[in-house]
Enzyme design. Structure first.
Site, PDB file in Angstrom:
ATOM      1  N   CYS A 126      14.679  -6.692   9.874  1.00 13.79           N
ATOM      2  CA  CYS A 126      13.344  -6.176  10.193  1.00 13.79           C
ATOM      3  C   CYS A 126      12.411  -7.289  10.649  1.00 13.79           C
ATOM      4  CB  CYS A 126      12.725  -5.492   8.970  1.00 13.79           C
ATOM      5  SG  CYS A 126      13.367  -3.846   8.624  1.00 13.79           S
ATOM      6  N   ARG A 141      11.355   9.244  13.485  1.00 17.88           N
ATOM      7  CA  ARG A 141      10.248   8.539  14.143  1.00 17.88           C
ATOM      8  C   ARG A 141      10.481   8.269  15.628  1.00 17.88           C
ATOM      9  NH1 ARG A 141       8.729   3.867   9.659  1.00 17.88           N
ATOM     10  NH2 ARG A 141       8.993   5.147   7.788  1.00 17.88           N
ATOM     11  N   GLU A 151      10.088   3.267  18.221  1.00 17.53           N
ATOM     12  CA  GLU A 151      10.073   2.318  17.110  1.00 17.53           C
ATOM     13  C   GLU A 151      10.672   0.962  17.475  1.00 17.53           C
ATOM     14  OE1 GLU A 151       8.925   3.124  13.663  1.00 17.53           O
ATOM     15  OE2 GLU A 151       7.893   4.577  14.932  1.00 17.53           O
ATOM     16  N   ARG A 158       0.815   1.530  11.834  1.00 18.12           N
ATOM     17  CA  ARG A 158       1.612   0.786  12.800  1.00 18.12           C
ATOM     18  C   ARG A 158       1.213   1.119  14.242  1.00 18.12           C
ATOM     19  NH1 ARG A 158       6.982  -1.881  11.504  1.00 18.12           N
ATOM     20  NH2 ARG A 158       5.725  -3.294  12.764  1.00 18.12           N
ATOM     21  N   HIS A 169      15.080   3.766   9.977  1.00 19.66           N
ATOM     22  CA  HIS A 169      15.442   3.179  11.268  1.00 19.66           C
ATOM     23  C   HIS A 169      16.958   2.964  11.309  1.00 19.66           C
ATOM     24  CE1 HIS A 169      11.157   1.368  11.511  1.00 19.66           C
ATOM     25  NE2 HIS A 169      11.231   2.405  12.330  1.00 19.66           N
ATOM     26  N   ASP A 210      18.452   0.309  12.095  1.00 20.15           N
ATOM     27  CA  ASP A 210      18.856  -1.008  11.585  1.00 20.15           C
ATOM     28  C   ASP A 210      18.942  -1.050  10.060  1.00 20.15           C
ATOM     29  OD1 ASP A 210      16.176  -1.196  10.838  1.00 20.15           O
ATOM     30  OD2 ASP A 210      15.728  -2.942  12.083  1.00 20.15           O
ATOM     31  N   GLY A 259       9.150   7.859   4.080  1.00 20.34           N
ATOM     32  CA  GLY A 259      10.511   7.768   4.577  1.00 20.34           C
ATOM     33  C   GLY A 259      11.164   6.437   4.286  1.00 20.34           C
ATOM     34  N   ASN A 260      10.341   5.450   3.897  1.00 19.23           N
ATOM     35  CA  ASN A 260      10.832   4.122   3.537  1.00 19.23           C
ATOM     36  C   ASN A 260      10.798   4.027   2.014  1.00 19.23           C
ATOM     37  OD1 ASN A 260      10.996   1.364   2.855  1.00 19.23           O
ATOM     38  ND2 ASN A 260      10.141   0.733   4.824  1.00 19.23           N
ATOM     39  N   ASN A 286      10.313  -3.961  15.103  1.00 19.15           N
ATOM     40  CA  ASN A 286       9.547  -2.830  15.623  1.00 19.15           C
ATOM     41  C   ASN A 286       8.540  -3.226  16.689  1.00 19.15           C
ATOM     42  OD1 ASN A 286       9.624  -1.963  12.293  1.00 19.15           O
ATOM     43  ND2 ASN A 286      10.568  -0.652  13.818  1.00 19.15           N
ATOM     44  N   ALA A 342       0.813  -1.218   0.000  1.00 20.80           N
ATOM     45  CA  ALA A 342       0.000   0.000   0.000  1.00 20.80           C
ATOM     46  C   ALA A 342       0.843   1.263   0.000  1.00 20.80           C
ATOM     47  CB  ALA A 342      -0.947  -0.009   1.204  1.00 20.80           C
ATOM     48  N   SER A 378       4.428   3.831   4.189  1.00 20.96           N
ATOM     49  CA  SER A 378       5.507   4.242   5.075  1.00 20.96           C
ATOM     50  C   SER A 378       6.357   5.352   4.465  1.00 20.96           C
ATOM     51  CB  SER A 378       6.380   3.031   5.424  1.00 20.96           C
ATOM     52  OG  SER A 378       7.284   3.344   6.443  1.00 20.96           O
TER      53      SER A 378
END
Length: 445
Positions: free
Chosen positions: A369, A214, A174, A138, A250, A252, A24-25, A110, A19, A22
């Site tokens: 993730c 975030r 997060e 989320r 993030h 990670d 920033g992703n 997360n 969809a 997110s």
């Protein structure tokens, strides 16, 4: 007594779809509205779990959320039967429907922040579910996540569970995607690194300009207090705002640690030298390996594209460390060459294993993730609900479960189908019996 670091991977939910929710992703946005395969995604995740179990690691399963989340739709004013609620939302607020159908809980990095008993004041393993306030889809997860974690880690002699932080951006949390732990061995007191994107109350501090930060400093401090972490056990580090604006949503995605190794990109942090010195001081005189990847070796763009740092860094029974990387790293000439030479540099990292998790990667999540790390003693591991721990029998049973309940393909239009909710609830009801979780979902309560 033996100690372990267990990985609990998120089982991909039946509504896995693209969809593009997110901001920033980069991967999530680039693949928005593509055709997804929930069945393939779930099986790719299970194959990774089984592969890590076969390497001798303790591997567990974390159940997904109930989706579509019709309870949230009712809170937002939609009424009638479940089917009518979904259809109204599709017509009046399609973006909201997409959000309440998200299977993003598959990324269990997360789900929560965990501090092992060696680090905490009361000698228990502490769990705090992440509130994930920055993204609406989320932010719907923490309460169910908390119930699932309490069902898995139910023995209060060993485990302490906290409520998620207040649902406000000032305490945006997060979870373990912005947390890593360094230690000599898993049973020794460690140094926990909490990485944040901005300070909520001090607006004079640096912050990204393009994409949201975030996770806040204030959230890191609160979780440290809840978990009873002493100052010598905790290091607060600010993520470089410039890399957040390059799609590093993030920590990670730009750094990963395990035992006495911190593997990070040159641009990952602010005040890097100062913070590395603090880590070394708190870690003590024991050997600590800081493996810095320079921009000239791998650009931030290539690191984000391949998820070089969203890899799992694990310790094998031989004592060697291995990187569990997505096949996208293998397919990049730059990254694969870097990883090949890394294993021969004399650090503890001596192996690389590639895993196909493309369905997750296309939605913005790599191997790291998909997993939540929990350091446990023998006694603590024995107190975990045994049905959630991966073995050959559970692997076969969950694959059969996926075959019975998951669709081969899912489009955005399919989210309107009321049958999808029925299928999802039937699947999750059976799953709670397989994993012996009890009634963790709202439709069961």
């Amino acid at each position: 007594m033996k100690f372990f670091e267990a990985n609990f991977d998120g089982l991909v939910g039946p509504t896995h779809n693209y969809a593009g929710l997110s901001v920033g992703n980069v991967a999530s946005l680039n693949n928005a509205k593509s055709l997804s395969s929930p069945k393939q995604a779930a099986k790719q995740g299970l194959q990774k779990m089984q592969a890590l179990s076969a390497l001798g690691l303790v591997q567990g399963v974390l159940a997904p959320q109930e989706r579509p989340d019709v309870y949230t739709l009712r809170r937002l004013g939609f009424s009638g039967t479940d089917a009518q609620v979904i259809q109204q939302a599709a017509k009046q607020a399609p973006e909201v429907l997409r959000a309440v159908c998200s299977a993003s809980s598959m990324w269990t990095a997360n789900a929560a922040t965990i501090s092992p008993s060696a680090d905490t004041a009361d000698g228990k393993v502490h769990f705090t579910p992440a509130n994930l306030t920055n993204k609406f889809h989320r932010s719907l997860e923490p309460q169910t996540t908390g119930r699932i974690l309490k069902a898995m880690f139910s023995d209060d002699r060993h485990f302490s569970h906290h409520s998620h932080l207040p649902d406000n951006d000032h305490f945006g949390d997060e979870g373990a995607a912005n947390h890593t732990r360094l230690c000599r061995s898993y049973g020794d007191k460690g140094v926990e690194l909490f990485v944040y994107g901005r300070s909520a109350f001090d607006r004079q501090q640096p912050a990204p300009k393009k994409y949201p930060a975030r996770h806040t400093k204030e959230a890191c401090e609160a979780v440290g207090r809840l978990h009873g972490l002493a100052d010598e056990t905790l290091v607060l580090i600010q993520q470089n705002p410039d890399v957040i604006d390059q799609g590093v949503f993030h920590n990670d995605v730009i750094a990963v640690g395990n035992q006495n190794v911190l593997f990070y990109h040159q641009q990952a942090f602010l005040h890097t030298e100062q913070k590395l010195a603090e880590i070394q001081r708190k870690f003590g005189e024991h050997p600590l390996h800081f493996i810095e990847v320079k921009t000239s070796e791998v650009s931030v763009e290539e690191a984000v594209k391949t998820y070089l740092f969203n890899t799992q860094l694990v310790t094998l029974s031989t004592g060697d460390m291995a990187i569990i990387a997505p096949t996208e790293c293998r397919d990049s000439a730059t990254v694969s060459a870097y990883l090949e030479q890394l294993t021969g540099r004399g650090t503890p990292v001596r192996q690389v294993h590639y895993m196909d998790v493309k369905q997750s990667m296309q939605n913005g999540g790599g191997p790291a993730c998909l997993r939540l790390r929990v350091a446990l003693s023998e006694q603590e591991l024995a107190a975990v609900t045994p049905a959630v721990l991966m073995n050959d029998a559970l692997f076969a049973r969950l694959n059969q479960w996926v075959d019975r309940h998951y669709r081969d393909e899912l489009t955005e239009a399919d989210l309107v189908d009321p049958q999808l909710l029925i299928e999802s609830r039937q699947a999750l009801d059976e799953l709670t019996q397989i994993l012996q979780l009890g009634s963790v979902y709202q439709f069961q309560r």
